[in-house]
Enzyme design. Sequence first.
Site, PDB file in Angstrom:
ATOM      1  N   ASP A 132       0.545  -0.714  -0.512  1.00 15.72           N
ATOM      2  CA  ASP A 132       0.211   0.113  -0.145  1.00 15.72           C
ATOM      3  C   ASP A 132       0.973   1.066  -0.325  1.00 15.72           C
ATOM      4  O   ASP A 132       0.265   1.992   1.323  1.00 15.72           O
ATOM      5  CB  ASP A 132      -1.003   0.072   1.151  1.00 15.72           C
ATOM      6  CG  ASP A 132      -1.906  -1.135   1.138  1.00 15.72           C
ATOM      7  OD1 ASP A 132      -2.270  -2.033   0.185  1.00 15.72           O
ATOM      8  OD2 ASP A 132      -2.337  -1.467   2.316  1.00 15.72           O
ATOM      9  N   THR A 148      -0.213   1.096   6.476  1.00 19.12           N
ATOM     10  CA  THR A 148       1.321   1.095   7.916  1.00 19.12           C
ATOM     11  C   THR A 148       1.573  -0.302   8.906  1.00 19.12           C
ATOM     12  O   THR A 148       0.976  -0.801   8.523  1.00 19.12           O
ATOM     13  CB  THR A 148       0.330   2.370   8.391  1.00 19.12           C
ATOM     14  OG1 THR A 148      -1.172   1.399   9.242  1.00 19.12           O
ATOM     15  CG2 THR A 148       0.049   3.519   7.799  1.00 19.12           C
ATOM     16  N   GLU A 205      -4.799  -0.917  -1.151  1.00 18.83           N
ATOM     17  CA  GLU A 205      -6.269  -0.798  -0.640  1.00 18.83           C
ATOM     18  C   GLU A 205      -7.070   0.137  -1.196  1.00 18.83           C
ATOM     19  O   GLU A 205      -6.731   1.403  -1.826  1.00 18.83           O
ATOM     20  CB  GLU A 205      -5.618  -0.607   0.953  1.00 18.83           C
ATOM     21  CG  GLU A 205      -7.358  -0.221   1.267  1.00 18.83           C
ATOM     22  CD  GLU A 205      -7.031   0.222   2.676  1.00 18.83           C
ATOM     23  OE1 GLU A 205      -5.605   0.293   3.147  1.00 18.83           O
ATOM     24  OE2 GLU A 205      -8.124   0.803   3.491  1.00 18.83           O
ATOM     25  N   CYS A 255      -2.128  -2.416   7.838  1.00 18.67           N
ATOM     26  CA  CYS A 255      -2.267  -2.563   6.938  1.00 18.67           C
ATOM     27  C   CYS A 255      -1.389  -4.309   6.543  1.00 18.67           C
ATOM     28  O   CYS A 255      -1.140  -5.526   6.389  1.00 18.67           O
ATOM     29  CB  CYS A 255      -2.327  -2.963   4.994  1.00 18.67           C
ATOM     30  SG  CYS A 255      -4.173  -2.441   5.126  1.00 18.67           S
ATOM     31  N   LYS A 263      -6.613  -4.683  -3.252  1.00 16.68           N
ATOM     32  CA  LYS A 263      -7.195  -5.208  -2.046  1.00 16.68           C
ATOM     33  C   LYS A 263      -8.240  -4.414  -1.190  1.00 16.68           C
ATOM     34  O   LYS A 263      -8.364  -3.309  -1.131  1.00 16.68           O
ATOM     35  CB  LYS A 263      -6.185  -5.912  -0.325  1.00 16.68           C
ATOM     36  CG  LYS A 263      -5.343  -4.172  -0.260  1.00 16.68           C
ATOM     37  CD  LYS A 263      -3.900  -5.376   0.534  1.00 16.68           C
ATOM     38  CE  LYS A 263      -3.183  -4.190   1.434  1.00 16.68           C
ATOM     39  NZ  LYS A 263      -4.208  -3.242   2.688  1.00 16.68           N
TER      40      LYS A 263
HETATM   41  N1  TIU Z   1      -2.413   0.295   4.152  1.00 18.97           N
HETATM   42  C1  TIU Z   1      -2.973   0.392   5.766  1.00 18.97           C
HETATM   43  O1  TIU Z   1      -2.699   0.388   6.161  1.00 18.97           O
HETATM   44  N2  TIU Z   1      -4.530   0.899   5.365  1.00 18.97           N
HETATM   45  C2  TIU Z   1      -4.568   1.866   6.766  1.00 18.97           C
HETATM   46  O2  TIU Z   1      -5.792   2.498   6.553  1.00 18.97           O
HETATM   47  N3  TIU Z   1      -3.445   2.130   7.280  1.00 18.97           N
HETATM   48  C3  TIU Z   1      -3.931   3.762   8.406  1.00 18.97           C
HETATM   49  O3  TIU Z   1      -2.988   3.293   9.404  1.00 18.97           O
HETATM   50  N4  TIU Z   1      -4.974   4.030   8.698  1.00 18.97           N
END
Ligand code: TIU
Length: 220
Positions: free
Chosen positions: A24, A158, A72, A162, A129
């Site tokens: 992501d 993060t 995402e 994810c 995803k």
């Molecule tokens: N890719 C991912 O971690 N999606 C999130 O929504 N992360 C957040 O920290 N919000």
Amino acid sequence: MAVIQAEPFPFPLDVAHAALIVIDMQRDFIEPGGFGASLGNDVTLLQAIVPTARRLLEGCRAAGMTVIHTRECHRPDLSDCPPAKRERGAPALRIGDPGPMGRVLIAGEPGAEIISELAPRPGETVIDKPGKGAFYATELGAILAAKGVRQLIVAGVTTEVCVQTTMREANDRGYDCVLAVDATESYFPAFKAATLAMIAAQGAIVGWTASTDAILEALR
Ligand code: TIU
């Protein structure tokens, strides 16, 4: 077999059966005006890892390793976005709302694209995803099985959302996972630190952690 100097103990890397999965690294999380910022986060924290993530990506490419990227994002009609995900909390913009980088977290919009520094190359797999984990409602498991992949080197954002969700999904499916600690980042430094610790605790209960330098050294 190469060995990565990792925590909690060295990781035996089998390059032919390993993949790098970059989670992501999209404009929606890393640039102002996207999904991450709409949730109230300081996105500059995530920008700091881009050069290191790029070094890891280039090293894995040079070693001939399978490379997977994830994004995402949701279908434009939001049919794969649970109302609970869209309606929770009080973000500045909700998923699907128009923002400075197009509709927030929607496939095909500028914000959903992977940042140019880490853009996928032809032949690399890109998984869209709808959830936080990369295995949920995607073809990732089937793709990894077809390629004979059993080990994952994990990077991206993060760390505690994810990335960790994907590592836990992978761990339960029997993959050995190493998280590149300086090629992942969180909007919350304390959450990142806790995630790194809990992954490697209890004898690698979720997986291993290692620096990008240690991973690249094992590839050389
Ligand atoms: N890719 C991912 O971690 N999606 C999130 O929504 N992360 C957040 O920290 N919000």
